[in-house]
Every structure is written in C-alpha cells, then in structure tokens.
Write a protein that holds these residues in place. Structure first.
Motif, PDB file in Angstrom:
ATOM      1  N   SER A  18      -2.101   5.609 -11.849  1.00  0.00           N
ATOM      2  CA  SER A  18      -2.000   6.267 -10.548  1.00  0.00           C
ATOM      3  C   SER A  18      -1.837   7.774 -10.692  1.00  0.00           C
ATOM      4  O   SER A  18      -1.977   8.507  -9.717  1.00  0.00           O
ATOM      5  CB  SER A  18      -0.823   5.691  -9.758  1.00  0.00           C
ATOM      6  OG  SER A  18      -1.101   4.364  -9.379  1.00  0.00           O
ATOM      7  N   SER A  49      -5.646   8.411 -10.459  1.00  0.00           N
ATOM      8  CA  SER A  49      -6.510   7.739  -9.488  1.00  0.00           C
ATOM      9  C   SER A  49      -5.691   7.046  -8.418  1.00  0.00           C
ATOM     10  O   SER A  49      -4.647   6.451  -8.700  1.00  0.00           O
ATOM     11  CB  SER A  49      -7.391   6.704 -10.197  1.00  0.00           C
ATOM     12  OG  SER A  49      -8.093   5.887  -9.278  1.00  0.00           O
ATOM     13  N   ASN A  50      -6.174   7.104  -7.174  1.00  0.00           N
ATOM     14  CA  ASN A  50      -5.557   6.307  -6.110  1.00  0.00           C
ATOM     15  C   ASN A  50      -6.218   4.939  -5.978  1.00  0.00           C
ATOM     16  O   ASN A  50      -5.981   4.212  -5.026  1.00  0.00           O
ATOM     17  CB  ASN A  50      -5.575   7.057  -4.775  1.00  0.00           C
ATOM     18  CG  ASN A  50      -6.983   7.400  -4.315  1.00  0.00           C
ATOM     19  OD1 ASN A  50      -7.971   7.037  -4.936  1.00  0.00           O
ATOM     20  ND2 ASN A  50      -7.075   8.120  -3.209  1.00  0.00           N
ATOM     21  N   GLN A  51      -7.066   4.594  -6.950  1.00  0.00           N
ATOM     22  CA  GLN A  51      -7.620   3.251  -7.061  1.00  0.00           C
ATOM     23  C   GLN A  51      -7.359   2.706  -8.473  1.00  0.00           C
ATOM     24  O   GLN A  51      -8.203   2.031  -9.064  1.00  0.00           O
ATOM     25  CB  GLN A  51      -9.116   3.235  -6.763  1.00  0.00           C
ATOM     26  CG  GLN A  51      -9.455   3.606  -5.327  1.00  0.00           C
ATOM     27  CD  GLN A  51     -10.912   3.367  -5.016  1.00  0.00           C
ATOM     28  OE1 GLN A  51     -11.395   2.250  -4.967  1.00  0.00           O
ATOM     29  NE2 GLN A  51     -11.648   4.446  -4.809  1.00  0.00           N
ATOM     30  N   ASN A 108       4.295   0.331  -7.909  1.00  0.00           N
ATOM     31  CA  ASN A 108       2.922   0.415  -7.431  1.00  0.00           C
ATOM     32  C   ASN A 108       2.333  -0.982  -7.416  1.00  0.00           C
ATOM     33  O   ASN A 108       2.122  -1.587  -8.465  1.00  0.00           O
ATOM     34  CB  ASN A 108       2.098   1.328  -8.349  1.00  0.00           C
ATOM     35  CG  ASN A 108       0.637   1.326  -7.956  1.00  0.00           C
ATOM     36  OD1 ASN A 108       0.318   1.167  -6.785  1.00  0.00           O
ATOM     37  ND2 ASN A 108      -0.229   1.495  -8.929  1.00  0.00           N
ATOM     38  N   ASN A 150       0.803  -1.215   0.000  1.00  0.00           N
ATOM     39  CA  ASN A 150       0.000   0.000   0.000  1.00  0.00           C
ATOM     40  C   ASN A 150       0.839   1.270   0.000  1.00  0.00           C
ATOM     41  O   ASN A 150       0.316   2.360   0.149  1.00  0.00           O
ATOM     42  CB  ASN A 150      -0.923   0.014   1.221  1.00  0.00           C
ATOM     43  CG  ASN A 150      -1.959  -1.074   1.149  1.00  0.00           C
ATOM     44  OD1 ASN A 150      -2.803  -1.075   0.270  1.00  0.00           O
ATOM     45  ND2 ASN A 150      -1.886  -2.029   2.068  1.00  0.00           N
ATOM     46  N   ALA A 156       2.608   4.273  -1.478  1.00  0.00           N
ATOM     47  CA  ALA A 156       2.499   5.029  -2.728  1.00  0.00           C
ATOM     48  C   ALA A 156       3.873   5.184  -3.370  1.00  0.00           C
ATOM     49  O   ALA A 156       4.893   5.232  -2.685  1.00  0.00           O
ATOM     50  CB  ALA A 156       1.887   6.398  -2.455  1.00  0.00           C
ATOM     51  N   ARG A 215      -5.423   2.551  -2.714  1.00  0.00           N
ATOM     52  CA  ARG A 215      -4.778   3.349  -1.685  1.00  0.00           C
ATOM     53  C   ARG A 215      -5.747   4.421  -1.178  1.00  0.00           C
ATOM     54  O   ARG A 215      -5.352   5.370  -0.516  1.00  0.00           O
ATOM     55  CB  ARG A 215      -3.502   3.999  -2.230  1.00  0.00           C
ATOM     56  CG  ARG A 215      -2.460   2.983  -2.666  1.00  0.00           C
ATOM     57  CD  ARG A 215      -1.088   3.631  -2.828  1.00  0.00           C
ATOM     58  NE  ARG A 215      -1.104   4.772  -3.721  1.00  0.00           N
ATOM     59  CZ  ARG A 215      -1.015   4.687  -5.053  1.00  0.00           C
ATOM     60  NH1 ARG A 215      -0.926   3.497  -5.628  1.00  0.00           N
ATOM     61  NH2 ARG A 215      -1.029   5.766  -5.801  1.00  0.00           N
ATOM     62  N   ALA A 216      -7.046   4.235  -1.494  1.00  0.00           N
ATOM     63  CA  ALA A 216      -8.042   5.233  -1.117  1.00  0.00           C
ATOM     64  C   ALA A 216      -8.544   5.010   0.305  1.00  0.00           C
ATOM     65  O   ALA A 216      -8.559   5.923   1.124  1.00  0.00           O
ATOM     66  CB  ALA A 216      -9.215   5.201  -2.091  1.00  0.00           C
TER      67      ALA A 216
END
Length: 657
Positions: A413, A416-418, A353, A337, A339, A358-359
C-alpha cells in the motif's frame, strides 16, 4: 494436448497476416467464418469436458466427438442463447472514439447492425478418463476440429504439465501500443547497457502488446501443456472498449489470431481489470456490475454453493492435482475499504489493510462480488476445500489475482492503492495445508517468493506470472532507482521499521533483477524481462512421492541491433530460476539439481564464458535476494558446486532444453 488443423471455410481465417493483426487492414474485425468465437475448453472431468463457442447468427450447431470407447461418434446439437451483457455497450465501441484507428473492429450482423453474441455450450460426458478425443463443431458452412483430453484419475502415473500466465490485458489498442519496459533491469559484466533515450527498444518494449501475447501463445502451444492456469486480468479495464476487449481476447485464444484455448482447458481467476468498465470511485457503479456479468457469460465454473459469486471461486481436480481458485478483486465488507492511518506500517500492524482495491471499488451495492476476509463465505469455503484436498492426498495449487508479496508496484500500500497486501491473510493457510504453489499476477513483475512463516521447513513458493502480454514493469525498490514513495516511507519516523523496510521480505527471484541484460550497442544479446510463462511439470516417482518442476520461460526477441531495434525472429529461452520439489503431496520440499548448460548461462547469451563466471563470483556465498543468479544447483547457496558445474560447461554454446 496436440493441436489439430482447422477445416473448411475457416482454415484461412486463422492465418492472419502481421499487417492485419496490427490493424492496418480495416477488415480485421471479421469473425472466423460462421463462428464469432471458436470452441474453447472448460471444466475437464474424468468422463468429459465442457465446450463453448459463440456465433453471430441464432442457429444451432453440431458437435461430434470420437475416440476411445466410442464405437461411433457422439453427436450433440447446441441450443444458442443470446446474452445481452455481451452487446456493444457504448457508442464509442462502434466509432473511432477511444480506439482510433480501429473503429471497424466491432462485429456487425449487417451494415449498421451490431452483432449479438449467441452462446453455444455443450457438456460432454460418459467418456473414458485420461483419454484424448477428437471433436468437430459445424456451424453453418464452417467447421472447426481439434482435440481435448479428459482428466486423469487421482492415481494416474502420467506426467502432467500446466502453464500459468496472467495480465494479458487484451484490448484493441494493444495492436499499436508498445508498453513500458522498465530501465531497472540489471546489466551483466561486459554489457554496454540499455541504450539511452525513450521509445521502442529503450524504455518501451520491442513488441506491441498484441505481438507479445501472440508470440507467447505460440510458445505455450509448442510445450504441449494439459491446462492453462490464468490468475486474472485476461482483459484490460477501460471505459471505451467494454466488449471489444473481450472480442480481442478471443481473437487471440479462440479466433482469428490463434486457438490456444480450443486445444487446452482454461482455469481462470478474475482480476481487477476484468471488472473495470469505467466509472468513478465512491459511487454505485453499474459498469462494474456489467463487467462482472460478462465474466460469467463467457466462463462457467464448478458450483461453490454461493450463487451470487458463481464462477469467481471454485475447485478444479485434475488427477493428483487440485487447483483452488479464489476471488481477490475487492473486500466489500464493513470497514474493509478504510485506508490505514497515516504513518501506519501495514506490514507490522497487518491486518489493518483489509482490501485490495481502494482505487474505485468503494461503493458496490450489487452483491455479486465476494469478500475474501476471515469468516466470509469465500474464506469458509476455502478452508473446507483446502482441508478436503489435503485429506484426499492431493497436490494443491492455489490461484488469485493480487499477489500478496511483491517488489512490484502493487506489492504494498506504500506504492499502490490496489495492493495485494490484504491477501496475506491467506499465507498461513497456504502453509498449514502444505500448498505446493500459489499463482498470482497484478504487479506485472515475473517474480518468485518463498515464505515459511512458522519456520517448520515447509514453506510456500509464490509465483507472480504477470508477464503474459501487457506491461513489463520493474521492481519499485531497485538499487539506484527506488520509487520516491518508498524513500519517503523509509524516512518517516512513525514507521517502526525505519530505513530497513522492504516491500517483499520473501523475494527470491525476478526477471527484472535476477536476469542481467547483455547489450552490444543497440543489440540485446540476452537476459532481461520479456513476455513469457511459468511451466509446472508434475511427475509421480512412486505411489505417494512426486517431483514438481517449476520453470519460467520467456520469448526472446532476436534483434538486428539497428537504430530501429528491428526484431528479426523469436527464441524460446528458459530463465535461470528452475525450482524442483520432491516428496509426498503434503511434504514437498526443494531439492538441488544437476544443472544443464542453460542453467549456468547466467547472462542468457547462449554461451558459457567469462561473463557467466563473473556473475557467479560476484554472488559467491550469498542467497536470499538474487539467489538464483549464480545458484546453478538451486540448493539455496552459491558455492563451489555451482562453480564446478559452470566450469564443466565452460567455452560451450547452449541450446534451450
């Protein structure tokens, strides 16, 4: 699969008026007769199938099955089991909070007493392969009838059809919510352009989520597929509709609105919205665990020898086809997880990644969601099953939720963090085992990509089928409207690719960019992105040779062109993106096709004219991005062959095949 009629007391319940579906009627919450959820199909086998249904009352039901090889009907008596994880979880589900004005969509056993979910699950066995059987389930005073078909043998010569959709994301609020309809769509020559302003028909879609998904289901049923493949986000993640979103899913698929899954089996992968029930990132989140348990309460799939991850990754065999389902909702391993460092281009330095979420899934201690990275139990299982299916000579399809390559918001990424970027670790495996197609969703951009990482001529087609009934998003790097975070990323001197960086270097087609809209004032004549599905046909040409045809279809809203963008009807139309593969199961390759009239109707206005010719000529000699717009033959280049076919249909009107 053919759909039979509903019998006795619940026949009228399936004929629901538009006003009821839209929530005008306060009685829309009523269950279907004595059924809370109608029977639905899982796990087709060569000798049987699993049927599951739910009731409000703790009372056994009766299943009867008749058909080939049975001198008299088989009869089964169900044993109801209550599942507490399917209770209404929070007070908001029983009040107006979070779902106004739909407070009464909760189902009650008696006034003020919320109903429980009693599950009935029967596995039928001992039947003939590839045979259609009639079944009837009687529950109290109600009776429901339909048919199921057992799976064919591996050597079957019958043509097979599969449909793939994702991101239906049902919830009660979908009855009145018009989702985003990105303005990034291209325009055909002669189009007056998308009308300016905001709201329905402008930057929001013509239909509500409920209407869009409902019409999509009707069209799926009309095409008589053998199976529905659904790579994730069946329901929408929300902290206020925890159980009611599942109620709404079954109303569509096995209940008051329609009965799609009562007549064909469902093979589904879990998505990020399926496990989100509220809660925050960085803390142990029991609401996520609750949602994960809900998944297995409804869906029971073949064993994977990983009890904690039951129903999340599994194998399905259907004749000469194997479908491998994986779970991509979160990596959950040590350092997964973390970043990427600031300024690091994860496309270059992958696999820095290693997570898709990571949301809010940063601390999950419950142990019932599997990691997907190299060396994990899921990875090792996937290796074993891919090798087994390839050794058996199967056509292999794979599904998971997070698309690894996409021009949509979750493609990188950077946006988006998903992002599904972490799932790129599976791309070499897809090539190694000659996978015929990978089905994903998440970005909600109907898109096809093609990657051949080792350059051996045997690549993989990746399909984002996330246009079932939720958002209708555009690409993030659309010409003239590129997202700011992409612009900033390209300008970052620490990015080794600089201005040349693209979210998806393997993009070949998407509805947003490859299907130009044609407007005449306020009237949309054709083209653009709409709710729809991917159709996959499998034909055996000889003992070891197959033809696979992939075709995206969409439900086009016929509209009046008035100031209110009134929809007057619907037409099922194909997109211009048909892909045909031929060869042995382990050596399938694209082939050129003889186009139909619809294949050269590039602006989707049902007529071949100068506008279609202009589209073809503007793309002359090109391929790669946008290749399918103008590539009538599907051979990877826009040339004289495509022009010849267009001219052969010039001046005619087209009817969708």
């Amino acid at each position: 699969m053919r759909y039979r009629s509903i019998t006795t007391s619940i026949s009228a319940a399936l004929v629901v008026s538009a006003s009821t579906i839209l929530g005008v009627s306060a009685s829309a919450h009523a269950s279907v007769g004595d059924f809370r959820v109608l029977p639905y199909q899982l796990n087709p086998a060569t000798d049987g199938i699993m049927l599951t249904w739910f009731t409000v009352a703790n009372a056994p039901g009766t299943l009867t099955v008749s058909g080939p090889g049975l001198s008299s009907p088989l009869t089964f008596t169900s044993v109801p089991e209550v599942d507490p994880v399917l209770d209404y979880q929070i007070p908001a589900e029983l009040s107006a909070t979070g779902a106004f004005p739909f407070a009464t969509t909760a189902i009650f056993e008696a006034p003020g007493v919320p109903a429980r979910n009693w599950r009935h699950r029967v596995s039928v066995a001992g039947l003939q392969p590839d045979a259609e059987y009639a079944y009837t389930v009687t529950q109290g005073a109600s009776s429901y009838s339909n048919t199921f078909r057992t799976a064919p043998l591996q050597g079957s010569t019958r043509a097979l059809r599969f449909h793939a959709i994702s991101d239906s994301e049902t919830l009660v609020l979908g009855r009145t919510r018009f989702r985003e309809w990105s303005r990034s769509s291209t325009q055909s020559p002669g189009s007056t352009g998308r009308p300016s302003g905001s709201g329905r028909g402008r930057d929001q879609y013509f239909l509500t989520e409920t209407e869009g998904y409902r019409e999509n289901i009707k069209n799926i049923k009309s095409r008589n597929a053998d199976m529905l493949i659904m790579p994730g986000d069946l329901i929408e993640g929300t902290g206020s509709e925890c159980q009611r979103r599942w109620d709404e899913f079954w109303r569509h698929n096995a209940g008051e609105y329609d009965d799609l899954l009562s007549g064909m089996p469902l093979v589904a992968a879990i998505g990020n919205n399926c496990i989100y029930n509220g809660g925050s990132a960085g803390t142990a989140n029991p609401l996520v665990q609750y949602a994960r348990k809900q998944w297995s309460a409804y869906l029971s799939y073949p064993d994977n020898n990983d009890p904690a991850a039951k129903d999340l990754y599994f194998r399905t065999d259907y004749g000469p086809v194997t479908i491998i389902t994986l779970c991509s909702v979160g990596a959950l391993g040590e350092n997964d997880n973390v970043a990427p460092p600031t300024g690091q281009d994860i496309n270059v330095n992958f696999p820095a990644n290693r997570d898709t979420n990571r949301a809010w899934l940063l601390n999950y201690p419950y142990g019932d969601l599997p990691d997907f990275n190299v060396g994990t139990a899921q990875w090792n299982w996937a290796l074993k099953e891919l090798a087994s299916a390839r050794a058996a000579g199967q056509i292999i399809f794979v599904q998971w939720h997070h698309t690894p390559y996409s021009r949509g918001i979750h493609g990188s990424s950077v946006t988006s963090n998903q992002s599904g970027e972490a799932m790129r670790i599976y791309a070499p495996l897809m090539e190694q085992y000659r996978v015929a197609g990978v089905f994903c969703g998440h970005s909600e951009v109907a898109e096809m990509s093609y990657f051949d990482l080792d350059g051996d001529g045997f690549g993989v087609h990746l399909w984002d089928v996330g246009a079932a009934g939720d958002g209708l998003r555009g690409v993030e790097d659309a010409p003239g409207s590129t997202a700011a975070n992409i612009t900033n990323w390209r300008a970052n001197p620490l990015n080794p690719q600089g201005a040349s960086w693209v979210p998806n270097p393997y993009h070949r087609w998407c509805a947003d960019q490859s299907e130009p809209e044609t407007w005449d004032g306020n009237k949309l004549l054709g083209g653009g992105k709409h709710y729809g599905f991917l159709e996959v046909d499998v034909e055996r040409l000889s003992g070891s040779e197959f033809r696979l045809t992939f075709q995206n279809w969409h439900t086009f809203p016929v509209n009046a062109g008035d100031a209110d963008f009134t929809v007057t009807g619907f037409e099922l139309r194909p997109y211009n993106n048909r892909v045909v593969l031929e060869g042995p199961a382990d050596a399938l390759q694209p082939v050129a096709q003889q186009p139909t009239c619809a294949a050269v109707d590039f602006n989707q206005d049902a007529r071949i004219d100068g506008q279609d010719l202009a589209v073809l000529l503007s793309a002359w000699g090109t391929c790669g991005t946008g290749c399918f717009t103008g590539d009538a033959t599907g051979d990877g280049v826009i040339d004289a062959r495509d022009l010849t076919y267009l001219l052969s249909w010039y001046g005619t009107s087209c009817v969708a095949p």
